[in-house]
Motif scaffolding. Structure first.
Motif, mmCIF file in Angstrom:
data_model
loop_
_atom_site.group_PDB
_atom_site.id
_atom_site.type_symbol
_atom_site.label_atom_id
_atom_site.label_comp_id
_atom_site.label_asym_id
_atom_site.label_seq_id
_atom_site.Cartn_x
_atom_site.Cartn_y
_atom_site.Cartn_z
ATOM 1 N N ASN A 171 0.563 -1.571 0.074
ATOM 2 C CA ASN A 171 -0.002 -0.154 0.501
ATOM 3 C C ASN A 171 1.066 1.179 0.030
ATOM 4 O OD1 ASN A 171 -2.865 -1.414 0.216
ATOM 5 N ND2 ASN A 171 -1.616 -2.109 2.367
ATOM 6 N N VAL A 172 1.433 1.471 -0.650
ATOM 7 C CA VAL A 172 3.158 2.501 -0.899
ATOM 8 C C VAL A 172 1.512 3.400 -1.784
ATOM 9 C CG1 VAL A 172 4.867 3.831 -2.206
ATOM 10 C CG2 VAL A 172 5.044 1.512 -0.551
ATOM 11 N N GLY A 173 2.080 5.102 -1.126
ATOM 12 C CA GLY A 173 0.857 5.765 -1.231
ATOM 13 C C GLY A 173 1.504 6.845 -1.172
ATOM 14 N N ALA A 174 0.650 8.046 -1.111
ATOM 15 C CA ALA A 174 1.014 9.659 -0.688
ATOM 16 C C ALA A 174 0.668 9.240 0.844
ATOM 17 C CB ALA A 174 0.088 10.608 -0.997
ATOM 18 N N GLY A 175 2.401 9.601 1.551
ATOM 19 C CA GLY A 175 2.295 10.243 3.383
ATOM 20 C C GLY A 175 3.499 8.578 3.320
ATOM 21 N N THR A 176 3.613 7.935 2.647
ATOM 22 C CA THR A 176 4.409 6.751 2.708
ATOM 23 C C THR A 176 5.906 7.078 2.812
ATOM 24 O OG1 THR A 176 3.191 4.973 1.411
ATOM 25 C CG2 THR A 176 5.150 3.716 1.878
ATOM 26 N N VAL A 178 9.232 5.438 2.166
ATOM 27 C CA VAL A 178 9.846 3.557 0.968
ATOM 28 C C VAL A 178 11.704 4.518 1.557
ATOM 29 C CG1 VAL A 178 9.946 2.781 -0.738
ATOM 30 C CG2 VAL A 178 7.496 3.721 0.144
ATOM 31 N N ALA A 179 12.627 2.849 1.537
ATOM 32 C CA ALA A 179 13.968 3.154 1.123
ATOM 33 C C ALA A 179 13.941 2.385 -0.380
ATOM 34 C CB ALA A 179 14.226 3.050 2.515
ATOM 35 N N VAL A 180 14.750 2.511 -0.856
ATOM 36 C CA VAL A 180 15.164 0.891 -1.621
ATOM 37 C C VAL A 180 16.880 0.706 -1.154
ATOM 38 C CG1 VAL A 180 16.085 0.443 -4.176
ATOM 39 C CG2 VAL A 180 13.860 2.108 -3.708
ATOM 40 N N ILE A 181 16.957 -0.454 -1.118
ATOM 41 C CA ILE A 181 18.641 -0.966 -1.019
ATOM 42 C C ILE A 181 18.889 -1.527 -2.017
ATOM 43 C CG2 ILE A 181 20.256 -2.355 0.015
ATOM 44 C CD1 ILE A 181 17.956 -2.678 2.254
ATOM 45 N N GLY A 182 19.834 -0.509 -2.976
ATOM 46 C CA GLY A 182 20.363 -0.597 -4.289
ATOM 47 C C GLY A 182 20.087 0.116 -5.242
ATOM 48 N N LEU A 191 12.785 2.976 -7.298
ATOM 49 C CA LEU A 191 12.772 4.762 -6.700
ATOM 50 C C LEU A 191 11.746 5.497 -7.777
ATOM 51 C CD1 LEU A 191 16.544 6.169 -6.613
ATOM 52 C CD2 LEU A 191 15.186 4.894 -4.719
ATOM 53 N N LYS A 192 12.297 5.507 -9.220
ATOM 54 C CA LYS A 192 10.947 5.850 -9.701
ATOM 55 C C LYS A 192 8.919 5.656 -9.245
ATOM 56 C CE LYS A 192 14.016 5.716 -14.130
ATOM 57 N NZ LYS A 192 13.797 5.717 -15.891
ATOM 58 N N LEU A 193 8.801 4.389 -9.442
ATOM 59 C CA LEU A 193 7.868 3.843 -9.355
ATOM 60 C C LEU A 193 7.388 4.242 -7.828
ATOM 61 C CD1 LEU A 193 7.744 -0.017 -10.333
ATOM 62 C CD2 LEU A 193 6.553 2.082 -11.642
ATOM 63 N N ALA A 194 8.128 4.351 -7.304
ATOM 64 C CA ALA A 194 7.147 4.811 -6.051
ATOM 65 C C ALA A 194 7.512 5.673 -5.247
ATOM 66 C CB ALA A 194 8.718 4.119 -4.509
ATOM 67 N N ASN A 195 8.434 7.024 -6.596
ATOM 68 C CA ASN A 195 7.792 8.348 -6.339
ATOM 69 C C ASN A 195 7.019 8.445 -6.858
ATOM 70 O OD1 ASN A 195 8.411 10.487 -8.237
ATOM 71 N ND2 ASN A 195 9.467 11.287 -6.450
ATOM 72 N N ALA A 196 6.386 8.533 -8.096
ATOM 73 C CA ALA A 196 5.543 8.527 -8.870
ATOM 74 C C ALA A 196 4.084 8.186 -8.158
ATOM 75 C CB ALA A 196 5.517 7.398 -10.654
ATOM 76 N N LEU A 197 4.052 6.892 -7.386
ATOM 77 C CA LEU A 197 3.128 7.030 -6.621
ATOM 78 C C LEU A 197 2.981 7.508 -5.783
ATOM 79 C CD1 LEU A 197 3.289 3.274 -5.841
ATOM 80 C CD2 LEU A 197 1.479 3.663 -6.777
ATOM 81 N N GLY A 198 3.783 8.351 -5.470
ATOM 82 C CA GLY A 198 3.420 9.914 -4.053
ATOM 83 C C GLY A 198 4.324 9.664 -2.844
ATOM 84 N N ALA A 199 5.374 8.796 -2.877
ATOM 85 C CA ALA A 199 5.890 8.262 -1.464
ATOM 86 C C ALA A 199 7.220 9.395 -1.179
ATOM 87 C CB ALA A 199 6.392 6.713 -1.141
ATOM 88 N N GLU A 200 7.758 9.122 -0.520
ATOM 89 C CA GLU A 200 9.038 10.229 0.560
ATOM 90 C C GLU A 200 9.888 8.776 -0.229
ATOM 91 O OE1 GLU A 200 11.290 11.245 4.109
ATOM 92 O OE2 GLU A 200 9.171 12.499 3.236
ATOM 93 N N VAL A 201 11.199 8.710 -0.590
ATOM 94 C CA VAL A 201 11.675 7.949 -1.245
ATOM 95 C C VAL A 201 13.352 8.184 -0.652
ATOM 96 C CG1 VAL A 201 12.820 6.650 -3.426
ATOM 97 C CG2 VAL A 201 10.024 8.021 -3.134
ATOM 98 N N THR A 202 13.565 7.184 -0.409
ATOM 99 C CA THR A 202 15.435 7.297 0.186
ATOM 100 C C THR A 202 16.966 6.325 -1.121
ATOM 101 O OG1 THR A 202 14.687 8.176 2.370
ATOM 102 C CG2 THR A 202 16.897 7.008 1.915
ATOM 103 N N ARG A 237 12.098 4.829 10.650
ATOM 104 C CA ARG A 237 12.070 5.877 9.732
ATOM 105 C C ARG A 237 10.881 5.072 8.743
ATOM 106 N NH1 ARG A 237 12.493 11.156 8.145
ATOM 107 N NH2 ARG A 237 12.216 11.524 6.191
ATOM 108 N N PHE A 238 11.204 4.177 7.971
ATOM 109 C CA PHE A 238 10.522 3.864 6.723
ATOM 110 C C PHE A 238 9.523 2.838 6.843
ATOM 111 C CE2 PHE A 238 15.438 4.675 6.150
ATOM 112 C CZ PHE A 238 15.010 5.815 5.218
ATOM 113 N N ASP A 239 8.774 2.737 6.725
ATOM 114 C CA ASP A 239 6.978 2.253 6.780
ATOM 115 C C ASP A 239 7.530 1.133 5.700
ATOM 116 O OD1 ASP A 239 5.963 3.888 7.373
ATOM 117 O OD2 ASP A 239 5.983 4.858 5.929
ATOM 118 N N VAL A 240 8.223 1.542 4.780
ATOM 119 C CA VAL A 240 8.876 -0.279 3.545
ATOM 120 C C VAL A 240 10.529 0.117 2.817
ATOM 121 C CG1 VAL A 240 8.419 -1.189 1.523
ATOM 122 C CG2 VAL A 240 6.656 -0.185 3.255
ATOM 123 N N ILE A 241 10.853 -1.247 2.887
ATOM 124 C CA ILE A 241 12.089 -1.293 3.068
ATOM 125 C C ILE A 241 12.252 -1.997 1.394
ATOM 126 C CG2 ILE A 241 14.756 -1.518 2.859
ATOM 127 C CD1 ILE A 241 14.245 -0.630 5.904
#
Length: 354
Positions: A171-176, A178-182, A191-202, A237-241
């Motif tokens: 359920n990644v979306g606005a307000g989520t 998300v971190a991506v390893i690698g 990175l592209k998809l999480a950003n387009a879904l509205g998440a804050e991305v690291t 910090r992260f809801d989903v990694i």
């Protein structure tokens, strides 16, 4: 049906031109002239028999974009000339619990994969997308939205769905957060998809100097995971990694960065983890470690439609088919940003040189 492609005939020989027969199209089949095929690490592993179960000769390729040549009499969704895609699977039983849920990749009777798999109807070995034509059951053919660059869309059929499916499931979306390893083929799509879904991305990376590229791809922040102070600063910090690392690695340093009820999802590595996971980092905070394997057909079509709406494709380097072994060697050195894609028009030149 006569076909031509590039195949590996052993674990040590280079891929070379290969003439073979596709099955006679059935009433629910779609015949597709292949335009582009992405190059996945799985192609390399199977061509080199790293898992010990490759059936030679093998024609790799499961990130296929092409145009419909013809359809069977029972096919209604596709017509000649349509731009379509084929991903990692070409069939499944369609009646087990996973299939009925739309998770054909986990078919209880075994999915039929696009190559190096056994056709469940006639027992033949499937051949993949490093070829000029492919025959696929219509249920496993995907519509490619108008306007998507076909070469850039090819890796969406594996790297795209592999990262989309866990983002969708959790359920990644606005307000989520998300971190991506690698930051490789999978990581850049996450990175592209999480950003387009509205998440804050690291982005978590062990290599300095990736801030510019990460930002261009959709990351809001970059954390150097080898720096204890930077890791401490993102504790809880992260809801989903989304963990895209394709080899054995220690996940323990990332667990404290999960928020309450956060989850770390493994998508890049399917073997044993050499370093045991500290159970305390899971128990405290109701954190979880999960996994995700490619995605179902319905999810894949949803992902393609989303990418069409947002103009998302993979960053690719287009190569001729005769450069495939060189591409494999460069993949092993991580010398690509971020996916190789074969222009299958080059197959004609390769065939003339044989």
């Amino acid at each position: 049906m006569s076909a031509t492609g590039f195949a590996a005939h052993s674990a040590n020989d280079p891929l070379q031109h290969f003439a073979f027969e596709r099955r006679t199209p059935r009433s629910d089949d779609v015949v597709i002239d292949i335009l582009y095929c992405g190059v996945c690490h799985t192609d390399l592993h199977l061509a080199r028999n790293h898992g010990g179960f490759t059936a030679y000769p093998i024609v790799p390729g499961h990130e296929v974009i092409g145009r419909v040549r013809q359809v069977g009499e029972n096919v209604t969704r596709f017509k000649a000339g349509m731009m379509v895609g084929v991903g990692c699977m070409v069939d499944s039983c369609q009646h087990c619990q996973p299939c009925l849920k739309g998770w054909e990749q986990d078919c209880a009777e075994g999915s039929t994969f696009t190559y190096n798999s056994v056709d469940r109807h006639d027992g033949s070995i499937t051949y993949g997308g490093y070829s000029d034509v492919i025959v696929v059951r219509d249920k496993f053919v995907l519509s490619v939205p108008d306007g998507l660059d076909p070469a850039g869309a090819a890796p969406l059929l594996c790297a795209g769905i592999t990262t989309w499916s866990p983002l969708l499931h959790w359920n990644v979306g606005a307000g989520t957060k998300v971190a991506v390893i690698g930051l490789g083929g999978l990581g850049h799509m996450a990175l592209k998809l999480a950003n387009a879904l509205g998440a804050e991305v690291t982005l978590f990376t062990r290599s300095a100097g990736k801030e510019h590229d990460a930002g261009r791809l959709g990351a809001d922040h970059v954390v150097l995971s080898s720096d204890p102070e930077q890791m401490k600063a993102v504790a809880g910090r992260f809801d989903v990694i989304v963990d895209t690392v394709p080899y054995d690695h220690d996940v323990n340093p990332y667990m404290p960065t999960l928020a309450l009820e956060g989850v770390l999802v493994l998508i890049g590595y399917m073997g044993p983890l050499g370093t045991p996971v500290n159970a305390g980092s899971v128990v405290r905070g109701r954190r979880a470690i999960s996994g995700s394997f490619i995605g179902g057909v319905r999810e894949t079509q949803q992902m393609l439609d989303f990418c069409g709406e947002h103009g998302i494709v993979s960053d690719v380097e287009i190569i001729p088919v005769e450069k495939i072994d060189e591409a494999y060697e460069r993949m092993l050195r991580s010398d690509v940003k971020y996916r190789f894609v074969i222009d299958m028009a080059s197959l004609k030149n390769a065939r003339q040189q044989v």
